[in-house]
Write a protein that holds these residues in place. Structure first.
Motif, short mmCIF file in Angstrom:
data_model
loop_
_atom_site.label_atom_id
_atom_site.label_comp_id
_atom_site.label_asym_id
_atom_site.label_seq_id
_atom_site.Cartn_x
_atom_site.Cartn_y
_atom_site.Cartn_z
N GLY A 137 0.96 -1.37 -0.22
CA GLY A 137 0.05 0.32 0.14
C GLY A 137 1.21 0.68 0.48
O GLY A 137 1.61 1.82 0.69
N PRO A 156 -11.11 15.77 0.71
CA PRO A 156 -9.78 15.84 1.47
C PRO A 156 -10.02 15.96 3.05
O PRO A 156 -10.83 15.23 3.85
CB PRO A 156 -11.16 17.76 2.06
CG PRO A 156 -12.15 17.63 1.54
CD PRO A 156 -12.37 16.17 0.80
N ASP A 177 -2.44 -1.58 3.52
CA ASP A 177 -2.86 -1.89 2.51
C ASP A 177 -4.59 -0.76 2.59
O ASP A 177 -5.87 -2.19 1.64
CB ASP A 177 -3.20 -2.73 1.17
CG ASP A 177 -3.23 -4.39 2.25
OD1 ASP A 177 -3.31 -3.47 3.62
OD2 ASP A 177 -2.93 -5.23 1.69
N GLY A 200 -7.99 9.08 10.48
CA GLY A 200 -7.77 8.58 9.68
C GLY A 200 -6.30 8.86 9.30
O GLY A 200 -5.71 8.17 9.18
N SER A 201 -6.14 9.91 8.33
CA SER A 201 -5.10 10.07 7.26
C SER A 201 -3.78 10.51 8.49
O SER A 201 -2.93 10.25 8.37
CB SER A 201 -4.69 11.20 6.53
OG SER A 201 -5.90 12.48 7.14
C1 LIG Z 1 -14.28 10.63 2.00
C2 LIG Z 1 -13.47 9.89 2.75
C3 LIG Z 1 -13.59 11.04 3.71
C4 LIG Z 1 -11.99 11.60 5.23
N1 LIG Z 1 -11.87 12.59 5.67
C5 LIG Z 1 -11.01 12.03 6.78
C6 LIG Z 1 -10.77 13.34 6.70
O1 LIG Z 1 -10.74 14.76 6.96
N2 LIG Z 1 -9.25 13.33 8.18
C7 LIG Z 1 -8.56 12.38 7.96
O2 LIG Z 1 -7.87 11.98 8.87
N3 LIG Z 1 -9.54 11.54 7.18
C8 LIG Z 1 -10.35 10.99 6.57
N4 LIG Z 1 -10.64 10.33 5.84
C9 LIG Z 1 -9.59 9.16 5.99
C10 LIG Z 1 -8.25 8.92 5.43
O3 LIG Z 1 -8.43 8.95 4.12
C11 LIG Z 1 -7.71 7.84 6.09
O4 LIG Z 1 -7.93 7.62 7.14
C12 LIG Z 1 -6.30 7.45 5.47
O5 LIG Z 1 -6.33 7.53 4.37
C13 LIG Z 1 -5.71 5.93 5.82
O6 LIG Z 1 -4.14 5.47 5.17
P1 LIG Z 1 -3.78 4.35 4.13
O7 LIG Z 1 -2.71 4.38 3.59
O8 LIG Z 1 -4.64 3.80 5.70
O9 LIG Z 1 -4.84 4.26 3.43
P2 LIG Z 1 -4.98 4.59 1.99
O10 LIG Z 1 -4.99 5.96 2.11
O11 LIG Z 1 -7.09 3.97 1.54
O12 LIG Z 1 -4.19 3.42 1.21
C14 LIG Z 1 -4.18 2.23 1.40
C15 LIG Z 1 -3.39 1.57 -0.35
O13 LIG Z 1 -3.61 0.27 -0.41
C16 LIG Z 1 -3.48 -0.06 -1.49
N5 LIG Z 1 -3.69 -0.75 -2.25
C17 LIG Z 1 -5.36 -1.82 -1.75
N6 LIG Z 1 -5.18 -2.87 -1.69
C18 LIG Z 1 -4.14 -3.03 -2.52
C19 LIG Z 1 -3.21 -4.75 -2.40
N7 LIG Z 1 -3.26 -5.23 -2.67
N8 LIG Z 1 -2.10 -4.34 -3.27
C20 LIG Z 1 -1.40 -3.29 -3.04
N9 LIG Z 1 -1.94 -1.98 -2.51
C21 LIG Z 1 -2.72 -2.34 -2.18
C22 LIG Z 1 -4.95 1.43 -2.35
O14 LIG Z 1 -4.63 1.64 -3.95
C23 LIG Z 1 -4.01 2.67 -2.11
O15 LIG Z 1 -3.07 3.00 -2.72
C24 LIG Z 1 -11.44 9.82 5.03
C25 LIG Z 1 -11.38 9.30 4.27
C26 LIG Z 1 -12.87 9.09 3.17
C27 LIG Z 1 -13.25 7.34 2.07
#
Ligand SMILES: Cc1cc2nc3c(=O)[nH]c(=O)nc-3n(C[C@H](O)[C@H](O)[C@H](O)COP(=O)(O)OP(=O)(O)OC[C@H]3O[C@@H](n4cnc5c(N)ncnc54)[C@H](O)[C@@H]3O)c2cc1C
Length: 360
Positions: free
Chosen positions: A8, A42, A151, A293-294
């Motif tokens: 990911g 965002p 991921d 989450g981010s």
């Molecule tokens: C509509 C919405 C609004 C949000 N608003 C906010 C906010 O205002 N403030 C905030 O802090 N957070 C917010 N969030 C949450 C935030 O986007 C996530 O918590 C954050 O992106 C998590 O990061 P991550 O790296 O764990 O996952 P992600 O950002 O989802 O990244 C996961 C990555 O893994 C990749 N991946 C998936 N499966 C595989 C695989 N099998 N093999 C290889 N790669 C794979 C995906 O393509 C992606 O690039 C929001 C989320 C959503 C959906």
């Protein structure tokens, strides 16, 4: 323990790759997408993520791509002004950036320090006491000392190492769809939110195209994650009777090729590691749009890399990071009720609170 595979390259993955490399590890990142992701909703960089982002030297880049939303204007279903709230982003060092841009800035910071395999995914893993044998869809099989699942909410690593998604992913009763508006915002500093019981639609300012979000309650129990035609129909059915700019936005839903759609979910596991496989970010502890989450993904990446480097180990990563995430996960029903009140009375109470307490 040197060779680490991260699945990911969203928010958590590149942040972890950067900090692992800084601590003497050799990270490889495998990302399923071929390039930049859609779903540029965002997200915030704040709280525990700020010192990490400052130490990475990425704050100037984040400010360059930040949205400029400074207030939220709550509107009725017909577009009548109801309340105006100040937004925390824009105050101090906190920034709000489209998720795609945040992932891009973190990737820029990490790319020289890690090997990135795009357009690929893990298909199988087999671990023993000393390492993890990984099979990829495209790249040849390799052995790593440690595998990190960053991921996302539908994590493949979690499924392969911990079990099926339904054991750990709990729907919060809300659905979310986002897409670019296709044109810049009319009001560059105003986040417009039109609320009716069980539904909201928002237009969020950004540097380029404004960003549209639909967040709604629904009794749908099943949908196909990979079927955009079905997603469009679900959104259209949910909003068909609403006013304000909704008819125009639904016409854009019908035309877009960039609709993100998912159930808002909470991810909860009793342990974030099993042997040499560890989960991070939404894969471990998603609170979706109802939490930070981010910011948690960035802070968690730093905590994990530091714990691995200084001998604190996985137990310390989990203790420190769970203490950050737990309160948000516990408050999820309250957050959902504030964001999308179910009833007219709930909506009126939320709007009254917003009017008397604009810092809400
Ligand atoms: C509509 C919405 C609004 C949000 N608003 C906010 C906010 O205002 N403030 C905030 O802090 N957070 C917010 N969030 C949450 C935030 O986007 C996530 O918590 C954050 O992106 C998590 O990061 P991550 O790296 O764990 O996952 P992600 O950002 O989802 O990244 C996961 C990555 O893994 C990749 N991946 C998936 N499966 C595989 C695989 N099998 N093999 C290889 N790669 C794979 C995906 O393509 C992606 O690039 C929001 C989320 C959503 C959906």
């Amino acid at each position: 323990m040197n060779e680490v595979l991260i699945s990911g390259a969203g928010v958590a993955g590149p942040a972890l790759a950067y900090w692992l490399a800084r601590n003497g590890f050799r990270p490889t990142v495998v990302e399923r997408s071929a390039g930049a992701r859609s779903s540029g909703n965002p997200v915030d960089v704040r709280g525990p993520a700020l010192p990490v982002a400052r130490a990475m030297g990425i704050m100037p880049r984040l400010r360059e791509v930040a949205t400029r939303a400074t207030r939220m204007r709550i509107l009725s279903g017909t577009g009548k002004p109801v309340a105006t709230l100040r937004l925390p982003a824009g105050k101090g060092d906190e920034v709000e950036v489209p998720r795609t841009d945040l992932a891009g800035v973190l990737y820029e910071a990490a790319r020289e320090h890690a090997e990135f395999l795009f357009d690929d995914t893990i298909t199988a893993l087999d671990q023993d006491e000393h390492g993890v044998d990984v099979t990829f869809e495209h790249a040849p099989p390799r052995r790593f000392d440690l595998l990190i699942g960053a991921d996302g909410v539908h994590s493949t690593v979690r499924r392969l190492a911990f079990g099926p998604e339904r054991k750990f992913v709990r729907p919060a009763g809300l659905f979310v769809a986002t897409m670019p508006l296709g044109e810049p915002p009319e009001h560059p500093h105003d986040l417009l939110v039109s609320s009716t019981p069980g539904r909201l639609v928002s237009i969020h300012p950004s540097r380029g195209d404004a960003l549209v979000a639909f967040v709604f309650r629904s009794s749908i129990v099943d949908f196909d994650h990979r079927n955009p035609v079905q997603h469009k129909q679900i959104v259209t059915d949910a909003y068909a009777d609403l006013g304000w700019r909704v008819p125009e936005l639904l016409a854009r839903v019908a035309d877009t090729t960039d609709l993100y759609f998912d159930a808002v979910s909470v991810v909860d596991l009793p342990s974030w590691s099993t042997g040499r496989v560890v989960l991070l970010g939404d894969a471990a502890s998603c609170v979706s749009l109802l939490g930070d989450g981010s910011s948690f993904a960035i802070a968690g990446a730093h905590t994990l890399a530091t714990a691995l480097a200084d001998g604190g180990g996985l137990a310390r990563y989990e203790t420190v990071h769970r203490a950050r995430v737990r309160p948000k996960q516990r408050g999820i029903n309250r957050s959902a009720a504030m964001l999308v009140p179910k009833t007219r009375l709930g909506l009126a109470t939320r709007n009254l609170a917003a009017r008397v307490w604009p810092g809400l």
